[in-house]
Enzyme design. Structure first.
Site, mmCIF file in Angstrom:
data_model
loop_
_atom_site.group_PDB
_atom_site.id
_atom_site.type_symbol
_atom_site.label_atom_id
_atom_site.label_comp_id
_atom_site.label_asym_id
_atom_site.label_seq_id
_atom_site.Cartn_x
_atom_site.Cartn_y
_atom_site.Cartn_z
ATOM 1 C CG ASP A 36 -1.830 1.209 1.261
ATOM 2 O OD1 ASP A 36 -2.668 1.331 0.355
ATOM 3 O OD2 ASP A 36 -1.697 2.039 2.186
ATOM 4 C CD GLU B 194 -5.575 1.224 -3.888
ATOM 5 O OE1 GLU B 194 -6.761 1.571 -3.821
ATOM 6 O OE2 GLU B 194 -4.727 1.484 -2.998
ATOM 7 C CB CYS C 79 -12.826 -5.790 9.005
ATOM 8 S SG CYS C 79 -12.075 -6.710 10.384
ATOM 9 C CB CYS D 70 -14.847 -10.061 10.686
ATOM 10 S SG CYS D 70 -15.252 -8.280 10.672
ATOM 11 C CB CYS E 199 -13.617 -4.037 12.812
ATOM 12 S SG CYS E 199 -14.890 -5.002 11.959
ATOM 13 C CB CYS F 22 -15.047 -8.367 14.587
ATOM 14 S SG CYS F 22 -13.485 -7.754 13.889
ATOM 15 C CG ASP G 214 -1.325 3.600 5.861
ATOM 16 O OD1 ASP G 214 -2.301 3.952 5.170
ATOM 17 O OD2 ASP G 214 -0.570 4.407 6.428
#
Length: 398
Positions: A188, A273, A326, A329, A345, A347, A354
Site C-alpha cells: 500500500d 493498487e 476489515c 472479519c 471494527c 468485531c 495502511d
C-alpha cells in the site's frame, strides 16, 4: 534458463570541445527536423491529408538540397531519420489515444538528445565513436557491459545541468529468473510512509524534494531576478536550479531502485493498487507530495523487474475498498477520512489503516492468482470491468 531482454546501460562521458560542438549541432538539427516535420504533418492534417514517415523522409531529402537548410548535411543523417521515426511513434500514440498531440521542441526546455543506430557508430574494444567524430568518447564505465554485448542503438544526451550521458541498448543474456519461493506481499503506497507492507513493515518516505525545498526556492528566486534573454548570468542561475532538481531526481531514483530490487528478490508475488496518479495530482493540496513520492515510477520499476526475474505483480482495482474492509472479519466500515489512521471494527479488531489496506490487497491479489479476477468484494459493480489483473508477461526463451 536465461531471459534475453533488451536493456539500456547509461554512462556519463566527458566530450572534447570538438565533440561537444558536433553533438550540440546534431541536437539542434534533430530539433529542427522534428519541428519542421511536425509542422508539415499539422498543415496536411488541416487540409484533411495524411502524411506518414516515408513522406517526411522524402521531405527531409528535399530540405537538405535547399540553400537555407544545407547545414543539415553537416551532421550524421541517422539521428535526423530517428527523429522522424520518433515523431511517427508520437502520432501513433496520439491516434491510439495513449498520448496528447505531439508538441514542438523548444531550444531551451526540450531534452537534448540524438539517437544513433548501428550504421552510425563504431564500438570496438570498449571504445565508442559516433559518426562524424574522429576520436572515441571519454566514457566513465561505472559498470561493465554484458560480455560480448553489441549495442544496437546509442543515445547521446545532455541534461539541463550540462552533464553528458550515453545510453547503450544491448541484448542482455545475463539475467536469470530467481528461484521460486512462496512469499507474497501486499503493498500500500502512501505519503506519511512511502510503502506499507502486509507484513506490518512500514518504509519511511524520504521526501527528497522537501529536503532541498529551501535551496531550490532560493535558487529559483535568484533566477527570477535575472534579466530575461541569453545572458551568461541567467544561464548560470538556470544551471544552479537544474542541479538541485537533478540532485532530487537522482536520489529518488536510487532509493526506488534499491527498494524495488529488494521487494522483487524477497517475494514471488507482489500485489499493488491500480492508482490513477495523473488524476490524483490534480488535488492542489497533495500534488507536490504525491509527485515527490513517485508512485508511478515505483510501479514501473516493479513491473519490468518482475519480468526480468520471473516474478509476478498483480494490480487490484483502485475502487476496491482496501482501507475500509476489515481484514479479520470482512466487514465494510463507513467513510474513513484521510486523517483517520486507526479504526476499530465491530468485531473488536483495531486496525492500522495502511497495514489493513495492504493485507486486503494481498488477499484480493492471491484470489486473482488462484482463480482469476473475480467480483470485487463489498462493492457495487461498475464500468471498470475486472477488479484486478496479473501483470506477469510471458517469458522468452533464448
Amino acid at each position: 534458463m536465461s531471459t534475453y531482454v533488451k536493456r539500456a546501460y547509461r554512462y556519463r562521458f566527458y566530450p572534447t570541445d570538438a565533440q561537444g560542438a558536433e553533438l550540440s549541432r546534431t541536437f539542434g538539427c534533430v530539433r529542427k527536423v522534428y519541428n519542421m516535420a511536425l509542422a508539415a504533418r499539422t498543415e496536411a492534417w488541416a487540409r484533411q491529408e495524411q502524411v506518414n514517415y516515408n513522406q517526411t523522409s522524402a521531405l527531409l531529402t528535399q530540405w537538405k538540397k535547399t540553400e537555407e537548410l544545407a547545414y543539415l548535411n553537416e551532421v550524421s543523417s541517422v539521428p535526423l531519420q530517428q527523429a522522424l521515426r520518433q515523431l511517427q511513434v508520437a502520432f501513433t500514440n496520439f491516434f491510439g489515444k495513449r498520448a496528447k498531440y505531439p508538441r514542438f521542441k523548444s531550444r531551451k526546455n526540450s531534452r537534448k538528445s540524438a539517437e544513433y543506430t548501428t550504421s552510425a557508430f563504431r564500438f570496438r574494444d570498449g571504445k565508442l565513436t559516433p559518426a562524424k567524430m574522429r576520436e572515441p568518447l571519454d566514457i566513465v564505465w561505472s559498470r561493465p557491459l554484458p560480455e560480448s554485448a553489441k549495442p544496437s542503438t546509442v543515445t547521446v544526451s545532455q541534461d539541463p545541468t550540462g552533464r553528458w550521458f550515453v545510453s547503450l541498448l544491448v541484448e542482455d543474456p545475463v539475467l536469470q529468473p530467481l528461484a521460486d519461493n512462496e512469499n507474497a506481499v501486499g503493498i500500500d503506497v502512501g505519503l506519511s510512509h512511502l510503502l506499507t507492507l502486509s507484513t506490518g513493515e512500514k518504509i519511511a518516505n524520504p521526501r527528497h524534494e522537501r529536503r532541498d525545498r529551501r535551496r531550490l526556492a532560493l535558487a529559483q528566486r535568484r533566477l527570477a531576478k535575472k534579466a530575461r534573454g541569453d545572458g551568461a548570468n541567467r544561464a548560470k542561475a538556470r544551471r544552479k536550479v537544474a542541479r538541485i532538481h537533478a540532485r532530487i531526481t537522482d536520489r529518488r531514483r536510487d532509493h526506488l531502485h534499491k527498494l524495488t530490487t529488494r521487494l522483487v528478490r524477497e517475494n514471488q508475488t507482489l500485489v499493488i493498487e491500480d492508482l490513477t496518479v495523473r488524476n490524483m495530482v490534480k488535488n492542489r493540496s497533495l500534488a507536490r507530495a504525491i509527485s515527490d513520492a513517485a508512485w508511478t515510477q515505483f510501479r514501473s520499476m516493479l513491473e519490468y523487474k518482475t519480468q526480468w526475474y520471473g516474478r509476478e505483480v498483480i494490480a487490484v482495482d483502485r475502487l476496491f475498498p482496501s482501507s475500509r474492509l476489515c481484514s479479520h472479519c470482512g466487514t465494510l466500515a463507513g467513510k474513513l477520512p484521510l486523517n483517520v489512521r486507526t479504526w476499530t471494527c465491530d468485531c473488536g479488531m483495531v486496525h492500522d489503516r495502511d497495514v489493513n489496506a495492504a493485507k486486503n490487497l494481498l488477499a484480493a491479489g492471491l484470489a486473482v492468482s488462484v482463480c482469476g479476477a473475480g467480483a470485487r468484494p463489498q462493492r457495487e459493480s461498475s464500468r471498470m470491468g475486472r477488479s484486478a489483473m496479473k501483470q506477469k508477461p510471458p517469458r522468452r526463451e533464448p
